[in-house]
Design a protein around this motif. Structure first.
Motif, short mmCIF file in Angstrom:
data_model
loop_
_atom_site.label_atom_id
_atom_site.label_comp_id
_atom_site.label_asym_id
_atom_site.label_seq_id
_atom_site.Cartn_x
_atom_site.Cartn_y
_atom_site.Cartn_z
N ALA A 25 3.63 1.25 -8.68
CA ALA A 25 3.61 1.10 -10.14
C ALA A 25 2.23 0.71 -10.65
O ALA A 25 1.80 1.13 -11.73
CB ALA A 25 4.66 0.09 -10.59
N SER A 26 1.49 -0.09 -9.87
CA SER A 26 0.14 -0.49 -10.27
C SER A 26 -0.82 0.70 -10.21
O SER A 26 -1.67 0.86 -11.08
CB SER A 26 -0.38 -1.61 -9.36
OG SER A 26 0.41 -2.76 -9.51
N GLU A 81 7.19 9.63 -12.54
CA GLU A 81 6.62 8.28 -12.63
C GLU A 81 6.66 7.55 -11.29
O GLU A 81 7.67 7.54 -10.60
CB GLU A 81 7.37 7.46 -13.68
CG GLU A 81 6.70 6.13 -13.96
CD GLU A 81 7.30 5.40 -15.15
OE1 GLU A 81 7.02 4.21 -15.28
OE2 GLU A 81 8.04 6.02 -15.93
N ASN A 82 5.52 6.95 -10.97
CA ASN A 82 5.31 6.17 -9.74
C ASN A 82 5.39 7.00 -8.47
O ASN A 82 5.39 6.44 -7.37
CB ASN A 82 6.29 4.99 -9.64
CG ASN A 82 6.11 4.00 -10.77
OD1 ASN A 82 5.03 3.88 -11.34
ND2 ASN A 82 7.16 3.29 -11.10
N ARG A 83 5.44 8.35 -8.60
CA ARG A 83 5.54 9.19 -7.40
C ARG A 83 4.58 10.37 -7.37
O ARG A 83 3.92 10.59 -6.37
CB ARG A 83 6.96 9.72 -7.23
CG ARG A 83 7.96 8.63 -6.88
CD ARG A 83 9.35 9.19 -6.70
NE ARG A 83 9.73 9.84 -7.95
CZ ARG A 83 10.51 10.90 -8.03
NH1 ARG A 83 11.00 11.45 -6.96
NH2 ARG A 83 10.81 11.42 -9.21
N GLN A 107 4.81 2.28 0.58
CA GLN A 107 5.21 2.00 1.95
C GLN A 107 5.98 0.68 2.05
O GLN A 107 6.78 0.51 2.95
CB GLN A 107 4.00 2.04 2.85
CG GLN A 107 3.39 3.43 2.82
CD GLN A 107 2.06 3.54 3.51
OE1 GLN A 107 1.40 2.56 3.79
NE2 GLN A 107 1.66 4.77 3.76
N ASP A 108 5.70 -0.23 1.17
CA ASP A 108 6.46 -1.48 0.99
C ASP A 108 6.05 -2.01 -0.37
O ASP A 108 5.36 -1.33 -1.11
CB ASP A 108 6.22 -2.48 2.13
CG ASP A 108 4.75 -2.86 2.29
OD1 ASP A 108 4.06 -3.03 1.27
OD2 ASP A 108 4.30 -2.98 3.44
N ASP A 109 6.44 -3.20 -0.72
CA ASP A 109 6.15 -3.71 -2.06
C ASP A 109 4.67 -3.93 -2.34
O ASP A 109 4.28 -4.15 -3.48
CB ASP A 109 6.90 -5.02 -2.30
CG ASP A 109 8.39 -4.82 -2.43
OD1 ASP A 109 8.82 -3.67 -2.67
OD2 ASP A 109 9.13 -5.81 -2.29
N HIS A 110 3.85 -3.89 -1.31
CA HIS A 110 2.44 -4.23 -1.49
C HIS A 110 1.46 -3.18 -0.97
O HIS A 110 0.26 -3.42 -0.98
CB HIS A 110 2.13 -5.57 -0.82
CG HIS A 110 2.99 -6.68 -1.32
ND1 HIS A 110 2.89 -7.19 -2.59
CD2 HIS A 110 3.99 -7.36 -0.74
CE1 HIS A 110 3.79 -8.15 -2.76
NE2 HIS A 110 4.47 -8.27 -1.64
N HIS A 111 1.95 -2.04 -0.50
CA HIS A 111 1.07 -1.00 0.02
C HIS A 111 1.55 0.37 -0.45
O HIS A 111 2.73 0.67 -0.34
CB HIS A 111 1.03 -1.02 1.55
CG HIS A 111 0.48 -2.30 2.09
ND1 HIS A 111 1.28 -3.36 2.43
CD2 HIS A 111 -0.79 -2.67 2.33
CE1 HIS A 111 0.52 -4.35 2.86
NE2 HIS A 111 -0.74 -3.95 2.81
N THR A 112 0.60 1.15 -0.95
CA THR A 112 0.92 2.49 -1.44
C THR A 112 -0.12 3.46 -0.91
O THR A 112 -1.32 3.22 -1.02
CB THR A 112 0.91 2.53 -2.99
OG1 THR A 112 1.85 1.57 -3.47
CG2 THR A 112 1.23 3.90 -3.50
#
Length: 150
Positions: A25-26, A81-83, A107-112
């Motif tokens: 999302a960020s 959105e977000n993808r 990949q998790d809540d903190h890595h994209t």
């Protein structure tokens, strides 16, 4: 033996990927909000306009490393959105827009993982587009790291 590159079926593709230490999302917000995009993409302040929806248009005046300014325009071809964001870029002299895809894989809540891909007509066009996309990823990475540090 030839050193000339053989194009793929439709031209000369490239794909770049990077893992960012933020949620998808960020990354999406940085890429799809005019104010944020202008901050990290080397755009002239106030020049970015975005209507982020399929068929929506965008425009920005970019600043090259040598200080030169050049306007860009285009449209959004696909928006998930977000993808996934598929962007058409208008190129003078070309009947069809140049298409670039941006895909996000949280990949998790903190890595994209972000993946940019584009098909180009020539090796030279591909090399220039790849350089520009690398600069975008560098700017995005620095911006998001700064935001996460706030």
């Amino acid at each position: 033996m030839s050193t000339k590159e053989t194009p793929a079926a439709n031209g000369f593709p490239y794909t770049l990927s990077r893992t960012l230490d933020v949620p998808a999302a960020s990354v999406w917000q940085a890429w799809s909000t005019a104010e944020q995009y202008a901050q990290w993409a080397n755009a002239v302040a106030g020049s970015v306009e975005m209507d982020v929806r399929p068929g929506g248009s965008w425009k920005a005046t970019m600043v090259a490393p040598d200080g030169g300014k050049f306007p860009l325009t285009g449209s959004y071809l696909e928006v998930a959105e977000n993808r996934r964001l598929v962007i058409g870029m208008d190129v003078p002299g070309k009947a069809e827009p140049t298409v670039m895809a941006m895909e996000l894989d949280e990949q998790d809540d903190h890595h994209t993982q972000i993946v940019l891909s584009q098909m180009c007509d020539t090796a030279e066009e591909r090399d220039m587009a790849k350089l520009g996309s690398t600069m975008l990823l560098d700017g995005l990475s620095a911006f998001l790291a700064e935001q996460a540090g706030d």
